[in-house]
Design a protein around this motif. Structure first.
Motif, mmCIF file in Angstrom:
data_model
loop_
_atom_site.group_PDB
_atom_site.id
_atom_site.type_symbol
_atom_site.label_atom_id
_atom_site.label_comp_id
_atom_site.label_asym_id
_atom_site.label_seq_id
_atom_site.Cartn_x
_atom_site.Cartn_y
_atom_site.Cartn_z
ATOM 1 N N ALA A 72 0.815 -1.217 0.000
ATOM 2 C CA ALA A 72 0.000 0.000 0.000
ATOM 3 C C ALA A 72 0.849 1.268 0.000
ATOM 4 C CB ALA A 72 -0.944 0.001 1.202
ATOM 5 N N GLN A 73 2.057 1.194 0.537
ATOM 6 C CA GLN A 73 2.973 2.335 0.616
ATOM 7 C C GLN A 73 4.384 1.876 0.240
ATOM 8 O OE1 GLN A 73 1.980 5.484 1.361
ATOM 9 N NE2 GLN A 73 -0.110 4.702 1.479
ATOM 10 N N PRO A 74 5.264 2.815 -0.106
ATOM 11 C CA PRO A 74 6.644 2.432 -0.451
ATOM 12 C C PRO A 74 7.490 2.193 0.801
ATOM 13 C CG PRO A 74 6.376 4.792 -0.716
ATOM 14 C CD PRO A 74 5.017 4.235 -0.352
ATOM 15 N N SER A 75 7.186 1.119 1.487
ATOM 16 C CA SER A 75 7.886 0.788 2.724
ATOM 17 C C SER A 75 7.817 -0.724 2.939
ATOM 18 C CB SER A 75 7.223 1.509 3.899
ATOM 19 O OG SER A 75 7.717 1.052 5.123
ATOM 20 N N GLU A 76 8.913 -1.294 3.413
ATOM 21 C CA GLU A 76 8.973 -2.743 3.650
ATOM 22 C C GLU A 76 7.909 -3.220 4.643
ATOM 23 O OE1 GLU A 76 10.761 -4.731 1.904
ATOM 24 O OE2 GLU A 76 12.230 -3.390 1.026
ATOM 25 N N ASP A 77 7.520 -2.351 5.583
ATOM 26 C CA ASP A 77 6.546 -2.758 6.599
ATOM 27 C C ASP A 77 5.120 -2.278 6.289
ATOM 28 O OD1 ASP A 77 7.107 -0.094 7.056
ATOM 29 O OD2 ASP A 77 7.334 -0.295 9.226
ATOM 30 N N ALA A 78 4.867 -1.847 5.050
ATOM 31 C CA ALA A 78 3.530 -1.397 4.638
ATOM 32 C C ALA A 78 2.578 -2.588 4.502
ATOM 33 C CB ALA A 78 3.606 -0.651 3.309
ATOM 34 N N GLY A 97 13.508 5.985 -6.255
ATOM 35 C CA GLY A 97 14.459 5.178 -5.491
ATOM 36 C C GLY A 97 14.292 3.711 -5.819
ATOM 37 N N LYS A 98 14.083 2.898 -4.787
ATOM 38 C CA LYS A 98 13.958 1.455 -4.998
ATOM 39 C C LYS A 98 12.515 1.002 -5.186
ATOM 40 C CE LYS A 98 14.102 0.423 -0.056
ATOM 41 N NZ LYS A 98 14.801 -0.330 0.982
ATOM 42 N N TRP A 99 11.567 1.937 -5.296
ATOM 43 C CA TRP A 99 10.144 1.593 -5.376
ATOM 44 C C TRP A 99 9.532 1.948 -6.719
ATOM 45 C CZ3 TRP A 99 8.453 -1.501 -1.764
ATOM 46 C CH2 TRP A 99 9.114 -1.521 -0.537
ATOM 47 N N ALA A 100 8.717 1.038 -7.233
ATOM 48 C CA ALA A 100 7.938 1.273 -8.447
ATOM 49 C C ALA A 100 6.464 1.338 -8.050
ATOM 50 C CB ALA A 100 8.150 0.139 -9.448
ATOM 51 N N TRP A 101 5.777 2.380 -8.507
ATOM 52 C CA TRP A 101 4.335 2.522 -8.244
ATOM 53 C C TRP A 101 3.601 2.251 -9.552
ATOM 54 C CZ3 TRP A 101 0.774 6.342 -10.108
ATOM 55 C CH2 TRP A 101 -0.491 6.251 -9.534
#
Length: 122
Positions: A72-78, A97-101
């Motif tokens: 849901a969010q660009p975070s490992e704990d999302a 960065g390391k996230w693709a949306w």
């Protein structure tokens, strides 16, 4: 003709109140997990339906072996929305960065993946 006489009253314009972006009350916010739209960006397929500063043409990518969680969010704990399987096509709309949306399709689901879990479709 004076300058005041040359001014056009917007309420007299032919399309006044009839365009796709009429200010007629609070806008309905779509579910961000089902519709590929953020405050700054939306899928090009939503142009004319939602107003945002930028529209993106999706860049198709393939999920790498081992699959990847859609978050849901660009975070490992999302919150994990679902697991994408190896070989699934994912429409990338933005990479930061390391996230693709992006989304699986215009109908969703929509979320974030680690960009290193995607490869270019050739």
């Amino acid at each position: 003709m004076s300058r005041a006489e040359n001014t056009t009253d917007a309420s007299q314009a032919p399309n006044h109140g009839q365009g796709p972006y009429v200010l007629s009350g609070p806008s309905v916010r779509p579910d961000p997990r089902k519709v590929p739209i953020r405050g700054d960006l939306a899928h090009i397929g939503l142009a004319g339906k939602y107003f945002v500063p930028h529209y993106a043409v999706p860049q198709p990518r393939t999920v790498m072996p081992g699959g990847a969680p859609l978050l849901a969010q660009p975070s490992e704990d999302a919150e994990e929305l679902c697991i994408l399987m190896e070989g699934d096509s994912f429409e990338v709309l933005d990479v930061t960065g390391k996230w693709a949306w992006g989304c699986l399709s215009l109908d969703g689901p929509v979320g974030y993946l680690r960009a290193d879990r995607l490869e270019t479709i050739e």
